[in-house]
Design a protein around this motif. Structure first.
Motif, short mmCIF file in Angstrom:
data_model
loop_
_atom_site.label_atom_id
_atom_site.label_comp_id
_atom_site.label_asym_id
_atom_site.label_seq_id
_atom_site.Cartn_x
_atom_site.Cartn_y
_atom_site.Cartn_z
N THR A 1 0.81 -1.22 0.00
CA THR A 1 0.00 0.00 0.00
C THR A 1 0.84 1.27 0.00
O THR A 1 0.29 2.37 -0.12
N ARG B 1 -4.65 6.34 1.60
CA ARG B 1 -4.74 5.30 2.61
C ARG B 1 -5.57 5.73 3.82
O ARG B 1 -6.08 4.88 4.56
N SER C 1 -6.76 -1.17 4.98
CA SER C 1 -5.30 -1.29 5.02
C SER C 1 -4.92 -2.76 5.09
O SER C 1 -5.56 -3.55 5.78
#
Length: 813
Positions: free
Chosen positions: A471, A479, A486
């Motif tokens: 990520t 995010r 996540s």
């Protein structure tokens, strides 16, 4: 509570050099691979591939192919676009990647059509009857050039060839560079090269039209996060997609992560044809279009003091990911986030990262994923610092090492180095290589006009990746959005059973590819349960419908010794407590007073009160009425292990991208033939810290294999392309791998600093020297040629390249 040291003192099997139990079947031809499977009504596939590096597909005519003997179906990009979705990616740039070319072909070898026939021969013959109308388009193969405004676009709808761009900044770069006495900079180019396992990609697929289930057999080694990726592309729920991995995989070294597009492709072919379909990749296909490590261009700068202290570094990095961005890319840029600074204690770092699409084949994990590229640049730059400051390369490294008393040590990028003693490992390497003698030999060689050089390099070896690093391709603001899930973790599960005769049965979900998992699991479970190694039976077939697994399961990122071994140790301990609880009831004793050794349960201090484990097993299976009330009548235990530090990136882009961190220090001496320009390795000393060593014999094999893999990238291997984006090394005649004749003698040694984060203190070691070898060999070659005016900035250092470097230096005076 017993410490790791206490347990180590009582272990009978762990730490022993037990020969691999797998070898008996493998050496006698009794292994079970995808090609050995017997599947009813099995047909075969052949793949038509693009001869162009970039071309629009105006039309495909398969009518004549369908008339050929044995042919039952032809699958085209038009079919795939109707039957499937593009594979999901973890970046903001829109990239439509299907398992067949849809609309355009973007690299030589990209699949364009699939023929399904009764035999592979009939399928191959029918390929010649397919007519494809191509409109050739301009190509670009250089990642820097591909970012320019005038570069041809691979994906018009995306509007850019940059698949991902992130600027990562840690610490205070301005202050670091303003305080520097020197700024050392260089441009480095790391080559595109592959894994070349003995067994190429192998896939067989079946579609059940009644319930819509796909069953796919393949030599896929994980991570099984690719299972939901394929399910989404096939437009089916995950409960309708079954992955089966047979007991044996003929090597992988990371490259078989990238088999999943072929899993989807064969599944679609099976659905269209209405029969089970198998495809075994040939070597040309493998080199042409399977997967490789990314070729990288790096601009690196180091801010240093005159005494050799490193204050900070910054870099601009271009990773060439090929015609499409294929998951897990752009992982090559972010997988080593936690260890970006290597073994060094500087706090200031900036990396300007670009993942760029060009008309080359696609990239993915290759042994040392992301770290080969990282350490080639980092360790080459450290050597330039030493040379600029006129200091010994060992001295500069020792000055900047993280100190042993600082562990666990948190890097500025968020990595939590679990344990280590880097100066001690370097001292061992210096002693092992006889470094001072080598320097004297170098002086004598130069007086005699010989080209002799010494290279030094180190690496922090990250293992058991934390999935969270993926990520980092997204901005912190993305995010942080509400609803963003996540990703993190690196869990592994294990189930152990004891049968009615007291034998221990285990089924692995770790998809081994030759690492000896069966042997090491047997050692772990035998020690933890207190039974004989010979009484443990391990089965290796992986089946997503029957095995216990998670999206992180599999054999990649050197994760078995830390994650897999931890899960089996926990499961064995849980099962042992269950055995002791039953035995305590039968022996009229307290469970805490019992011990199990050599398959016998006895009361401590009263050896006459004992019973064999197999007696307990017999009672559980045959006489459960004798068990304590409320105790389930089974001897099965399951445990799942996950690392506590495997969390998501924070808003400053810091993440512990791996869960254990080993260390390697290497010193290499080379001599170069002035006439043939061949590089000969005359000494190779390598010291490793992989935490607690579970099986020294297997570890030694892993390390030697990793060194040879790195030597290939340093001296021989490159997937080279011409100006028309044509691959010039599609056979082993042109793509050279080191053989036994090119492999030198190795001097190996170890340092054991047990990890406090894994159950047994073990870390990974399977990738290790593949990360270091390209850098240490390049450092040695540059040392040999520096006085001739040669600067090493790229690989491989083939005789041809070394000759051209010498000629260029001669022309420049």
């Amino acid at each position: 509570m017993a410490t790791l040291e206490d347990r180590a003192a009582t272990m009978q099997w762990i730490g022993q050099s037990i020969k691999r139990v797998e070898d008996s079947r493998l050496l006698t031809g009794k292994g079970s691979y995808v090609d050995d499977l017997r599947i009813p009504n099995l047909h075969h596939a052949a793949i038509l591939r693009s001869p162009h590096g970039h071309a629009r597909i105006l039309g495909i005519s398969s009518a004549e192919a369908l008339k050929q003997p044995g042919v039952v179906a032809v699958l085209t990009g038009e079919d795939v676009a109707a039957m499937a979705r593009p594979f999901p990616t973890g970046v903001a740039t829109e990239v439509h990647y299907y398992p067949l070319a849809v609309g355009s072909a973007r690299f030589v070898g990209e699949p364009v059509a699939v023929v399904v026939a009764r035999t592979r021969y009939e399928a191959e013959d029918a390929l010649d009857s397919i007519e494809v109308d191509y409109e050739p388009l301009p190509v670009v193969t250089d990642p820097e050039e591909a970012t320019g405004e005038s570069a041809p676009l691979l994906h018009d709808y995306a509007g850019t060839n940059i698949a991902n761009h992130r600027l990562l900044t840690y610490g205070d770069l301005e202050q670091a560079f303003s305080q520097a006495d020197q700024v050392v900079r260089e441009r480095f180019v790391f080559p595109k090269y592959a894994s070349t396992p003995m067994e190429t990609y192998a896939v067989a697929a079946h579609h059940n039209p009644i319930d819509g289930t796909f069953t796919v057999w393949s030599n896929f080694h994980g991570p099984f996060i690719m299972h939901p990726v394929v399910a989404k592309a096939l437009k089916v729920p995950e409960t309708k997609l079954r992955f089966i991995v047979p007991p044996d995989i003929g090597g992988a070294f990371g490259i078989k992560v990238s088999i999943y597009p072929y899993i989807a492709l064969l599944a679609l072919a099976a659905k269209k044809a209405g029969v089970a379909v198998k495809w075994i990749e040939d070597r040309r296909e493998h080199l042409l279009a399977s997967s490789s490590g990314a070729d990288r261009v790096s601009y690196l700068e180091a801010a240093v003091k005159q005494d050799g202290t490193i204050l900070g570094m910054r870099g601009r990095i271009y990773d060439n990911v090929g015609g499409y961005l294929r998951t897990p890319e752009p992982g090559c840029l972010y997988r080593p986030t936690g260890n970006f600074v290597g073994a060094y204690n500087f706090k200031n770092l900036q990396l300007d990262n670009y993942a760029v699409m060009t008309n080359k084949s696609l990239t993915g994990p290759n042994r040392g994923y992301g770290c080969q590229q990282l350490y080639f640049g980092l360790e080459r730059l450290i050597d330039r610092v030493a040379r600029t400051l006129k200091r010994d390369p060992v001295e500069v490294r020792m000055r900047n090492f993280i100190r042993p008393e600082e562990f666990p040590y948190t890097t500025p990028t968020g990595g939590i180095y679990d344990s280590g003693d880097y100066p001690a490992a370097m001292r061992k390497a210096v002693e092992l290589a006889r470094y001072e003698e080598l320097k004297k030999e170098r002086q004598a060689a130069r007086r005699a006009g010989r080209l002799f050089g010494i290279g030094v390099a180190t690496a922090v070896d990250p293992s058991v990746t934390n999935m969270a690093y993926i990520t980092l391709a997204l901005e912190p603001e993305v995010r942080a959005r509400k609803g963003f899930l996540s990703k993190s973790g690196s869990s592994e599960s294990a189930t152990i059973k004891i049968d009615p005769l007291g034998k221990v049965n285990i089924t692995l979900s770790t998809t081994p590819q030759g690492q000896g998992h069966e042997t090491v699991v047997g050692q772990i479970v035998a020690d933890e349960l207190g039974v004989s190694f010979e009484d443990v039976r391990v089965t290796t077939q992986m089946d997503t419908f029957t095995n216990l697994w998670s999206i992180t399961s599999g054999a990649y990122s050197s994760r078995f010794a830390a994650a897999g071994a931890s899960a089996f140790a926990l499961s064995a301990r849980k099962l042992k407590e269950k055995v002791k609880e039953i035995a305590a009831h039968l022996l009229e004793a307290h469970g805490a007073d019992l011990e199990i050794e050599n398959g016998t349960i006895r009361v401590v201090g009263s050896p006459e009160k004992s019973m064999p484990v197999k007696q307990v097993a017999g009672i559980v299976h045959w006489s459960p009425h004798l068990l304590p009330r409320g105790l389930e009548p089974n001897l099965t235990a399951t445990a799942t292990f996950n690392f506590p530090n495997a969390t998501a990136p924070d808003q400053q882009d810091r993440v512990d991208s791996s869960n254990t961190y080993g260390f390697i220090a290497e010193i290499v001496a080379v001599e170069i033939d002035p006439e043939t320009c061949e590089v000969k390795i005359v000494r190779y000393a390598s010291v490793h810290d992989a935490g607690r060593i579970l099986n020294p014999l297997i570890v030694e094999g892993q390390i030697i294999g990793s060194i040879v893999h790195g030597i290939g990238g340093a001296l021989y291997e490159e997937l080279a392309y011409d100006d028309n984006a044509q691959l010039m090394a599609a056979t082993f005649m042109d793509y050279l791998c080191p053989t036994v004749d090119e492999v030198p003698k190795f001097d190996l040694d170890h340092l054991e600093s047990p990890s406090p984060f894994s159950i047994l203190g073990a870390k990974g070691c399977g990738e290790s020297s593949s990360m270091v070898a390209p850098a240490v060999i390049a450092n040695a070659v540059e040392d040999a040629l520096w006085h001739r005016g040669v600067r090493i900035t790229t690989l491989p250092l083939s005789p041809n390249r070394v000759w051209h470097l010498l000629q260029a230096a001669r022309r420049q005076g």
